[in-house]
Design a protein around this motif. Structure first.
Motif, mmCIF file in Angstrom:
data_model
loop_
_atom_site.group_PDB
_atom_site.id
_atom_site.type_symbol
_atom_site.label_atom_id
_atom_site.label_comp_id
_atom_site.label_asym_id
_atom_site.label_seq_id
_atom_site.Cartn_x
_atom_site.Cartn_y
_atom_site.Cartn_z
ATOM 1 N N GLU A 1 -9.738 5.899 -8.382
ATOM 2 C CA GLU A 1 -9.311 5.603 -9.425
ATOM 3 C C GLU A 1 -8.067 6.566 -9.841
ATOM 4 O OE1 GLU A 1 -9.659 3.599 -12.099
ATOM 5 O OE2 GLU A 1 -11.313 2.711 -10.834
ATOM 6 N N LYS B 1 0.852 -1.351 0.040
ATOM 7 C CA LYS B 1 0.137 0.076 -0.216
ATOM 8 C C LYS B 1 0.895 1.155 0.096
ATOM 9 C CE LYS B 1 -4.132 -1.585 2.223
ATOM 10 N NZ LYS B 1 -5.191 -0.681 1.449
ATOM 11 N N ARG C 1 4.140 3.255 -6.132
ATOM 12 C CA ARG C 1 3.856 2.607 -4.926
ATOM 13 C C ARG C 1 5.533 2.064 -4.579
ATOM 14 N NH1 ARG C 1 -0.881 3.421 -2.589
ATOM 15 N NH2 ARG C 1 -2.391 3.258 -4.061
ATOM 16 N N ASP D 1 -6.178 7.510 -6.989
ATOM 17 C CA ASP D 1 -4.897 6.963 -6.370
ATOM 18 C C ASP D 1 -4.066 5.914 -7.053
ATOM 19 O OD1 ASP D 1 -5.978 8.595 -4.465
ATOM 20 O OD2 ASP D 1 -6.905 7.014 -3.419
ATOM 21 N N LYS D 2 -4.664 5.215 -8.328
ATOM 22 C CA LYS D 2 -3.960 4.370 -9.028
ATOM 23 C C LYS D 2 -2.784 4.672 -9.741
ATOM 24 C CE LYS D 2 -7.977 1.100 -9.552
ATOM 25 N NZ LYS D 2 -8.856 0.215 -10.672
ATOM 26 N N LYS D 3 -2.914 6.253 -9.748
ATOM 27 C CA LYS D 3 -1.696 6.753 -10.459
ATOM 28 C C LYS D 3 -0.401 7.026 -9.417
ATOM 29 C CE LYS D 3 -4.669 9.498 -13.635
ATOM 30 N NZ LYS D 3 -5.242 10.851 -14.046
ATOM 31 N N HIS E 1 -9.991 3.908 -2.037
ATOM 32 C CA HIS E 1 -9.802 3.109 -3.290
ATOM 33 C C HIS E 1 -10.582 3.785 -4.357
ATOM 34 C CE1 HIS E 1 -8.565 -0.276 -0.924
ATOM 35 N NE2 HIS E 1 -9.602 -0.146 -0.153
ATOM 36 N N ARG F 1 4.002 -4.217 -8.701
ATOM 37 C CA ARG F 1 3.306 -5.371 -8.695
ATOM 38 C C ARG F 1 3.786 -6.827 -9.156
ATOM 39 N NH1 ARG F 1 -1.939 -4.928 -8.420
ATOM 40 N NH2 ARG F 1 -3.093 -3.011 -8.264
#
Length: 351
Positions: free
Chosen positions: A275, A52, A282, A277-279, A273, A286
């Motif tokens: 959309e 996260k 991290r 924040d996916k940019k 959660h 993955r």
């Protein structure tokens, strides 16, 4: 927890195909309070939380309270929610005050500890806060300065207000005394600690879900008294303490959390959660998730911690899984699989 690793409660049997040796691996209790299973739980939680984290510096902060308030939380465990609510509001307000026109949202993780190094009741919050925030228009702003005066005063006010709302007018005298004795607010540790993403992951593993005391800190037990040691928090002085066994157990069991109570909570970016924040970049990509998870498997964890493979036979051959033992009797894997499949077919047919 007492029966953790007891072979009579079942386990897995492994065999060597070369020399015919057998090895039995007993089941564990999977209790967070257990020193062994609690450590594995800490590893698994720190791994999932590492996925996260945003790839920025984080600040490790500790929010404490007046000693005379601790008794309220011991008598009524539901008041522990006030700690989380107070920390959440203080951190959010601190970032909101930095720029009111464009609201920057930080990411922070809160972990509740109810114990100190001496095992006494001492509820406090360990918080990992990102040194920066993300705005709704996709702009990231780094923030290196944390206002200690604001954190202390705001946390004192927020916590006392939360407790007064829960306890009613009878708490007003205690609240007034806290204001008189703590004019500078409650103590909040928020000094810069150069907590880069890699160090932040280590911090999570250290302060997340760990057992109350590790077995290495217990020096002796003669049936009547338990001797353990710790380094005093104020000056890191080595202290050895001997207490009666019932008092030792009493110190331990008061830290067992209520069933299904969430000791770890997320705020800001880590609680959402969206959309947008996916940019964010991290700390762990993955592609590495499966590699990180593999270190939580019991065989690899033992190999990395103690330097040996538990399934390597004396002859050097890797042992193979043979069968499961469960409920004090031998149960083959095929038989257990058939029972599970028959139960699942029965549910589907009845539905």
């Amino acid at each position: 927890m007492i029966n953790c690793g007891d072979p009579s409660f079942g386990g897995a049997m492994f065999a060597c195909s070369h020399c015919g040796n057998f090895k039995f691996v007993p089941f564990r209790c999977h209790c967070r309070f257990c020193p062994t299973c609690g450590n594995k739980y800490s590893m698994e939680r720190s791994t999932s939380l590492a996925f996260k984290l945003v790839n920025v510096h984080h600040r490790h902060c500790v929010f404490t309270m007046d000693e005379q308030l601790r008794e309220f939380f011991l008598l009524d465990r539901s008041l522990l929610d006030c700690l989380f609510h107070a920390v959440n509001s203080v951190v959010s307000r601190m970032f909101f005050k930095r720029n009111k026109s464009i609201h920057f949202t930080p990411g922070f993780i809160m972990v509740l500890h109810t114990f100190g190094r001496d095992l006494k009741w001492n509820p406090h919050i360990h918080c990992l806060i990102s040194e920066g925030g993300y705005s709704d228009n996709g702009f990231w702003r780094n923030i290196k300065h944390f206002n200690y005066t604001f954190l202390r005063n705001a946390f004192r006010t927020a916590l006392l207000n939360e407790m007064e709302a829960r306890l009613g007018p009878s708490f007003k005298k205690v609240k007034a005394r806290c204001y008189r004795e703590h004019k500078d607010g409650f103590y909040v540790y928020a000094k810069p600690n150069k907590c880069d993403p890699k160090t932040a992951i280590k911090y999570i593993g250290r302060y997340l879900g760990r057992p109350v005391i590790s077995t290495s800190r217990i020096d002796s037990y003669d049936g009547d008294f338990v001797t353990f040691h710790y380094n005093r928090h104020e000056d890191e002085l080595y202290v050895q303490e001997t207490v009666p066994v019932m008092e030792f157990i009493q110190r331990l069991i008061r830290h067992i959390p209520e069933k299904h109570y969430k000791m770890i909570r997320y705020g800001g970016l880590y609680a959402r959660h969206r959309e947008l924040d996916k940019k964010l970049n991290r700390a762990v990509s993955r592609q590495k998730h499966s590699i990180y998870r593999s270190f939580n498997q019991w065989r690899i964890a033992i190999r990395s911690s103690f330097g040996y493979d538990p399934l390597t036979c004396e002859c050097g051959t890797t042992m193979l899984f043979l069968e499961l033992c469960f409920n004090h009797k031998r149960v083959s894997l095929e038989e257990m699989y058939e029972k599970v499949m028959s139960r699942s077919r029965g549910r589907r047919s009845s539905a």
